[in-house]
Design a protein around this motif. Structure first.
Motif, mmCIF file in Angstrom:
data_model
loop_
_atom_site.group_PDB
_atom_site.id
_atom_site.type_symbol
_atom_site.label_atom_id
_atom_site.label_comp_id
_atom_site.label_asym_id
_atom_site.label_seq_id
_atom_site.Cartn_x
_atom_site.Cartn_y
_atom_site.Cartn_z
ATOM 1 N N ALA A 129 0.319 5.635 2.772
ATOM 2 C CA ALA A 129 -0.612 5.839 1.659
ATOM 3 C C ALA A 129 0.063 5.844 0.298
ATOM 4 O O ALA A 129 -0.608 6.053 -0.722
ATOM 5 C CB ALA A 129 -1.367 7.155 1.860
ATOM 6 N N ASP A 130 1.368 5.600 0.224
ATOM 7 C CA ASP A 130 2.064 5.663 -1.061
ATOM 8 C C ASP A 130 2.083 4.295 -1.734
ATOM 9 O O ASP A 130 1.786 3.269 -1.118
ATOM 10 C CB ASP A 130 3.495 6.187 -0.864
ATOM 11 N N ASP A 131 2.467 4.276 -2.998
ATOM 12 C CA ASP A 131 2.410 3.055 -3.802
ATOM 13 C C ASP A 131 3.471 2.022 -3.427
ATOM 14 O O ASP A 131 3.431 0.890 -3.915
ATOM 15 C CB ASP A 131 2.551 3.396 -5.294
ATOM 16 N N LYS A 132 4.409 2.392 -2.550
ATOM 17 C CA LYS A 132 5.377 1.407 -2.081
ATOM 18 C C LYS A 132 4.749 0.457 -1.059
ATOM 19 O O LYS A 132 5.327 -0.587 -0.751
ATOM 20 C CB LYS A 132 6.592 2.106 -1.472
ATOM 21 N N HIS A 133 3.578 0.842 -0.553
ATOM 22 C CA HIS A 133 2.859 0.025 0.423
ATOM 23 C C HIS A 133 1.766 -0.745 -0.306
ATOM 24 O O HIS A 133 0.838 -0.164 -0.874
ATOM 25 C CB HIS A 133 2.255 0.941 1.495
ATOM 26 N N ARG A 134 1.859 -2.072 -0.326
ATOM 27 C CA ARG A 134 0.969 -2.892 -1.152
ATOM 28 C C ARG A 134 -0.521 -2.637 -0.905
ATOM 29 O O ARG A 134 -1.294 -2.513 -1.864
ATOM 30 C CB ARG A 134 1.293 -4.374 -0.973
ATOM 31 N N ALA A 136 -2.027 0.015 -0.064
ATOM 32 C CA ALA A 136 -2.396 1.287 -0.703
ATOM 33 C C ALA A 136 -2.418 1.131 -2.216
ATOM 34 O O ALA A 136 -3.353 1.583 -2.894
ATOM 35 C CB ALA A 136 -1.427 2.388 -0.285
ATOM 36 N N LYS A 137 -1.410 0.485 -2.763
ATOM 37 C CA LYS A 137 -1.326 0.321 -4.215
ATOM 38 C C LYS A 137 -2.443 -0.557 -4.744
ATOM 39 O O LYS A 137 -3.013 -0.297 -5.818
ATOM 40 C CB LYS A 137 0.030 -0.284 -4.586
ATOM 41 N N ALA A 141 -6.143 -0.379 1.524
ATOM 42 C CA ALA A 141 -5.643 0.293 2.721
ATOM 43 C C ALA A 141 -6.809 0.766 3.586
ATOM 44 O O ALA A 141 -7.951 0.868 3.137
ATOM 45 C CB ALA A 141 -4.754 1.473 2.344
ATOM 46 N N SER A 142 -6.512 1.062 4.824
ATOM 47 C CA SER A 142 -7.525 1.468 5.791
ATOM 48 C C SER A 142 -8.317 2.688 5.323
ATOM 49 O O SER A 142 -7.756 3.663 4.829
ATOM 50 C CB SER A 142 -6.871 1.795 7.132
#
Length: 434
Positions: A129-134, A136-137, A141-142
């Motif tokens: 869920a953090d911004d390093k994961h595209r 999520a950013k 995201a799910s």
């Protein structure tokens, strides 16, 4: 008739739509046999494009389904799909988890029948869920807790609908028939057997499956080999609870039976004809430190380089499990949850795909043999085709993955969908004219 440039131009032009659809599916992942919303989107779009659509019990053999969730899980998933916009009429027809879809485009002119298979389900993974994961950013995201498209099936489904649109636009100039198979429950190798048993590929001359994998965008492997055969089993031991201090002799210890089974499963003799695998992935037992455990639950898998080797390991595993139950005087139930045969690409079809890919010139690296060393229930379709003297092949398309498959940071370069749609649509057209 050469359609190469027209197909590539169509695929390029629909890239924004492919991305939008993929991200919508990524936000709304659905586990195997609960793909009510995803299947509804597929049905609706195929109908709009003029395909004859079969779904639900019409494309799944009820007795061949494996690992179907309990009714409360299915009901909750169908209600969620309705809340998220799935048409009630479609969801009701898929009640009970009958979420397979087959779209057929008949040109009305004689020719080959070409089938393409796309999987739709997600993984049991909680997405990063953090911004390093595209995802999520970027806000896709799910939205479903504990569910994530961590294997690219959202992309596969999007590609399938893209291919459907391309071929529909060319229909008046094609011969033969196209079948697009949208399969539920690939994860855990649970869904293909029921569709294959229903005969959905029996009228096809050629069948192609595909998957996004780790190599960079522009990579293609056209001859996948060495699919491992596999069996997924749930094992439940039932004994008798008793006071561990006051009357231990009156108890029947399910935990010890499961522990004995777990240790001895990993001691099964390996096979001289090829590699084999066994894994006890889950073991849960007992209720308290002062209670003789009355129940134990294990989740295991076997694999083999061939179907015969896997059958050997599975049969020995069942003997070990039953022996452990007998040793501790407890009951045991073994429930098949999924399976897949071994398999290899049909060489002739693999070569045809290579020729098409080379002619398109959109792949930077085209390689022949890709050693799968894993399992995929596409092999049920492959096995059925090849036993009928027909051809089936599975290809690997590079996706420049952000993380390995089934990881909570999985993502792929969405331009890979354009390349995949271009190749699959062109290969289908080539095969129709073969």
């Amino acid at each position: 008739m050469n359609f190469d440039k027209e197909i590539m131009d169509l695929a390029e032009s629909m890239e924004p739509v492919l991305i939008e659809r993929r991200r919508d599916l990524h936000r709304h992942p659905e586990n195997g046999w609960t793909e009510f919303r995803t299947a509804s989107l597929v049905i609706t779009r195929l109908r709009q494009l003029g395909y004859e659509v079969q779904f639900g019990r019409d494309v799944l053999a009820e007795s061949e389904r494996m690992g179907v969730p309990a009714e409360p899980v299915l009901t909750a998933a169908s209600e969620r799909a309705l809340r998220e916009g799935a048409p009630q009429e479609l969801v009701e027809k898929m009640s009970g988890g009958y979420t397979g879809v087959v779209g057929t485009l008949a040109t009305g002119r004689p020719g080959k029948t070409v089938a393409l298979r796309f999987d739709m389900d997600c993984n049991d993974v909680a997405e990063a869920a953090d911004d390093k994961h595209r995802p999520a950013k970027a806000g896709f995201a799910s939205e479903h807790k504990g569910c994530m498209h961590a294997c690219g099936h959202d992309g596969h489904t999007s590609v399938g609908l893209g291919v459907a649109e391309i071929l529909a636009k060319l229909q008046d100039r094609l011969t033969g028939k196209i079948k697009l198979i949208f399969q539920p429950a690939e994860e855990g190798v649970r869904g293909a057997r029921a569709m294959a048993a229903k005969g959905v590929v029996d009228d096809a001359d050629y069948l192609i499956g595909s998957h996004f994998m780790m190599p960079k965008v522009g990579f293609l492997a056209y001859d996948v080999q060495n699919f491992l055969a596999t069996s997924k089993l749930n094992v439940d031991f039932t004994g008798l609870a008793a006071h561990a201090g006051g009357a231990p002799e009156q108890g029947k210890n399910a935990l010890l039976a499961a522990a004995a089974a777990a240790l001895n499963l990993h001691a099964i003799t390996r096979h001289s004809a090829g590699s084999s695998r066994i894994n006890v992935g889950v073991l849960k037992a007992g209720t308290g430190r002062n209670v003789v455990p009355a129940t134990a639950h294990m989740e295991i898998e076997t694999r083999g380089a061939t179907t015969e080797i896997n059958d050997f390991v599975r049969q020995r595993a069942e003997q070990v499990i039953k022996g452990a139950a007998q040793m501790y005087d407890v009951a045991v139930r073994i429930t098949p949850m999924g399976s897949a045969p071994g398999g290899n690409n049909s060489p002739g079809l693999a070569e045809k795909i290579r020729s098409t890919a080379a002619r398109l010139g959109i792949f930077d690296e085209i390689t022949d043999t890709y050693d799968m060393c894993g399992s995929e229930d596409f092999t049920y379709f492959m096995e059925r085709m090849q036993k009928q003297g027909k051809q089936a092949a599975y290809i690997i398309v590079g996706g420049s993955l952000a993380a390995i498959n089934h990881n909570d940071r999985f993502d792929f370069d969405e331009h890979a969908m354009v390349l995949s749609a271009s190749l699959l649509a062109t290969a289908a057209v080539d095969l129709l004219q073969d």
